[in-house]
Design an enzyme around this catalytic site. Structure first.
Site, PDB file in Angstrom:
ATOM      1  N   HIS A   1      59.226  24.315  30.275  1.00 39.44           N
ATOM      2  CA  HIS A   1      59.935  23.202  30.915  1.00 39.44           C
ATOM      3  C   HIS A   1      61.443  23.223  30.661  1.00 39.44           C
ATOM      4  O   HIS A   1      62.248  23.189  31.597  1.00 39.44           O
ATOM      5  CB  HIS A   1      59.371  21.862  30.417  1.00 39.44           C
ATOM      6  CG  HIS A   1      57.899  21.715  30.615  1.00 39.44           C
ATOM      7  ND1 HIS A   1      57.309  21.443  31.832  1.00 39.44           N
ATOM      8  CD2 HIS A   1      56.885  21.798  29.719  1.00 39.44           C
ATOM      9  CE1 HIS A   1      56.001  21.366  31.681  1.00 39.44           C
ATOM     10  NE2 HIS A   1      55.704  21.589  30.414  1.00 39.44           N
TER      11      HIS A   1
HETATM   12  O1  RIB Z   1      57.375  17.208  28.841  1.00 38.67           O
HETATM   13  C1  RIB Z   1      58.013  18.377  28.377  1.00 38.67           C
HETATM   14  C2  RIB Z   1      59.169  18.044  27.492  1.00 38.67           C
HETATM   15  O2  RIB Z   1      58.712  17.356  26.335  1.00 38.67           O
HETATM   16  C3  RIB Z   1      59.890  19.293  26.958  1.00 38.67           C
HETATM   17  O3  RIB Z   1      61.235  18.984  26.733  1.00 38.67           O
HETATM   18  C4  RIB Z   1      59.195  19.549  25.655  1.00 38.67           C
HETATM   19  O4  RIB Z   1      60.035  20.247  24.721  1.00 38.67           O
HETATM   20  C5  RIB Z   1      58.946  18.153  25.169  1.00 38.67           C
HETATM   21  O5  RIB Z   1      60.135  17.710  24.525  1.00 38.67           O
END
Ligand code: RIB
Ligand code: CA
Length: 312
Positions: free
Chosen positions: A241
Site C-alpha cells: 500500500h
Molecule cells: O491500510 C494500510 C495502511 O495501514 C498502510 O499504511 C499500512 O502500513 C498500515 O499503516
C-alpha cells in the site's frame, strides 16, 4: 528538473519500509527527513524501525524525528498480528547505529516547510496525527506545502480494519478530517487504488535473486507481509500500500482517479473512520482531493520499484 523535496510521515510497517526505500533510491526525490507516528506499532518501535530502514539503505544521514505517541482523540491501535512483533518482521535487522533526532516531528515539519527554499511535498503513510498537529499549530505552512500524498481510506473497496474504514484513517479520523479540510492539494491513494496494484506472483523471489542486503531484506519483508493479507483475502499476492502511494507520486501516468469532495465520518456507530467520497458530487461541496481508484499497469509499477530498490 531539480529533485522534489519531500518529508515522509510513517509508521513502519513493511509496506512503509518499501515506500521509504523507494523514495531514498529515487534521485527525483530529495528526502528531507522522516517523521514517525504511532500506528502499526508504538512510537518507539516505529521510530527505531525508521532508523534501521534508512541505515539499511546506506542513508543513515537521513534525519528521523519521533512524533505523536497516540492519535488526537483515540487510543493507539498497534497491529502486530499484521506486521509482526517488530513491525518490520521478515528480516534480521541490525540495530540502529544512530538514535533519532532530539526534536519533535511536528516542529521538524513546521520548521522545514517554513524555511525550505521552495514548496515541500508531504507523504503520509500512517495515521495523519503529526500532519494534523502541524497544521493546527502553524496553519500558515499550508501555503508552503506543494501537495500531500497520503495512503489511506477506501470507498468502493470498503475498509480493511472495519467494514467501512481503512486502518490509517480509522486510527485517527479526526486528523484525516483536519488534513482534508486544509485546502492543501491532496492526492489520496486508498484501497480503491492499492487493491488494483497487487505485487506480481513470486515477486519476493525476484527480489531475493538480486542478492543485495536491501533486496534480501525486501524479499523477507514481502513474504511476511503477504501472509496475513493472503489468508484474510484469499489471494496469492498483496499490494504494498505505502509503496504504491510513493509510486503514484513518482509515476502519476500509471494511475487514475477523480477530483472530488471527500470527508471523514468521525461519529458513526458502524462507520467511524469511513472516507465518504462524493464521487458523483451530490453534496455540492468543493473538490478537496484527487481520489485515485485505478492503476493502469501494476506489473510496470513493481518493475520500476524493483529496479529502484536494486540501486540501493
Ligand atoms: O491500510 C494500510 C495502511 O495501514 C498502510 O499504511 C499500512 O502500513 C498500515 O499503516
Ligand atoms: Ca503505514
Amino acid at each position: 528538473m531539480p529533485p522534489k523535496p519531500v518529508i515522509i510521515d510513517t509508521d513502519p510497517g513493511q509496506d512503509d519500509a518499501f515506500a521509504i526505500l523507494l523514495a531514498l533510491a529515487t534521485p527525483e526525490l530529495d528526502v528531507l527527513g522522516l517523521t514517525t507516528v504511532a500506528g502499526n506499532m508504538g512510537l518507539a518501535q516505529t521510530t527505531d524501525n525508521a532508523r534501521r530502514i534508512v541505515e539499511l539503505a546506506g542513508r543513515g544521514d537521513t534525519p528521523v524525528y519521533a512524533g505523536a505517541p497516540r492519535p488526537l482523540m483515540r487510543a493507539p491501535r498497534p497491529v502486530p498480528e499484521i506486521h509482526g512483533d517488530t513491525g518490520i518482521d521478515g528480516w534480521d535487522w541490525a540495530p540502529a547505529a544512530q538514535p533519532p533526532e532530539t526534536g519533535h516531528a511536528v516542529d521538524f515539519i513546521i520548521n522545514t516547510v517554513s524555511s525550505h527554499s521552495g514548496p515541500v511535498t508531504l507523504i503520509a503513510l500512517g495515521p495523519q496525527t503529526n500532519i494534523a498537529l502541524a497544521l493546527r499549530r502553524a496553519p500558515e505552512i499550508a501555503a508552503q506545502i506543494d501537495r500531500i500524498v497520503f495512503m489511506g481510506g477506501g470507498f468502493f473497496e470498503g475498509g480493511n480494519m472495519s467494514p467501512a474504514a481503512e486502518y490509517n484513517i480509522l486510527v485517527d479520523p479526526e486528523a484525516a478530517r483536519i488534513v482534508l479540510g486544509s485546502g492543501i492539494p491532496i492526492t489520496a491513494v486508498p484501497l480503491d487504488c492499492t487493491h488494483k496494484a497487487p505485487a506480481p506472483l513470486g515477486w519476493s523471489q525476484t527480489l531475493a535473486d538480486h542478492g543485495t542486503p536491501v533486496m534480501r531484506a525486501c524479499a523477507g519483508m514481502m513474504e511476511f507481509f503477504e501472509r496475513y493479507g493472503n489468508a484474510k483475502y484469499g489471494t496469492a499476492t498483496r499490494p504494498l500500500h505505502d509503496a504504491i502511494a510513493v509510486s503514484a507520486l513518482l509515476w502519476p501516468e500509471l494511475f487514475d482517479g477523480r477530483h472530488c469532495p471527500v470527508d471523514i465520518e468521525c461519529a458513526g456507530e458502524l462507520t467511524t473512520g469511513m472516507t465518504v467520497v462524493d464521487w458523483l458530487r451530490q453534496t455540492g461541496k468543493p473538490d478537496n482531493c484527487l481520489w485515485l481508484n485505478a492503476c493502469h499497469d501494476p506489473a510496470e509499477v513493481y518493475a520500476r520499484m524493483g529496479a529502484a530498490l536494486a540501486r540501493l
